[in-house]
Design an enzyme around this catalytic site. Sequence first.
Site: not given
Length: 273
Positions: A9, A50
């Site tokens: 990540d 998001k």
Amino acid sequence: MSVNTIILDWAGTTVDFGCMAPVEAFKKAFDNKNIQLTYDEIRQPMGMLKIDHIKQLLSLEQVKEQWLKLHGRASEEEDVYAIYQDFEKYLFADLAENSHLKPETKQAMKKIKQLGYNIGSTTGYTKEMMAIVFETAKKEGYHPDYVVTPDEVGSLGRPFPYMIFENMRHFQNLSLEEVIKVGDTISDIKEGKNAGVLSIAVTEGSSEMGLSLAEYKSLSKEEMDQRNQQTAEKFYQHGADFCVKNLLELAEILQEHSKIQRIRENKIEVAVN
């Protein structure tokens, strides 16, 4: 088959200690709509695409109650996009400044590359956001071999496994056993587990721990150990195969293939020292 590919990540794992940039942007975007959220609430869906993160926050009961009181109706799709536009504005304003490498990243990545591993990556950021993050990280000495964003897999980001599969396609992996996913959120763990690969969590500087570098450094060693242990326990509760304090600990594990096999067989004691 032995592991040859590590998929990392970004924010909270390799850059942006504490995953601060998106948290602050979400807070400001919801404040604009007079919706009050705690930092813990904001961090719960961290790691997702998001816009999906915003939808998750809008689905919280206390947020739905606030929204109904303010607007006399439930939130709608156009509200999601309005909040997302504000989020992007705030995020892009300071994304580069909040994308510096975590303290151990450069050294750990050098060791992992020397061991011969492919280094891939997945993220909750869009391709446009990642262009900024990648450039900042590259200037500081970290550039993975491959980057996949949710918008490159039909916006099916975490917890879907498709960004991992796209990394595997790029590296021409023959088996899931060749891959380890590493991240700092519950979404990262779910992404790895849904892909069927080993899923390792980083506790120090993670979004799950929720402390900035300055806040973390202000703790005593005993307090640091306690916070790392508490964070690891939460990751294990959500299916993590193993936890490391930081990426240097990950590099040490990758030096010993037998240890990876013991993790796969659940024969490693689950603790963070």
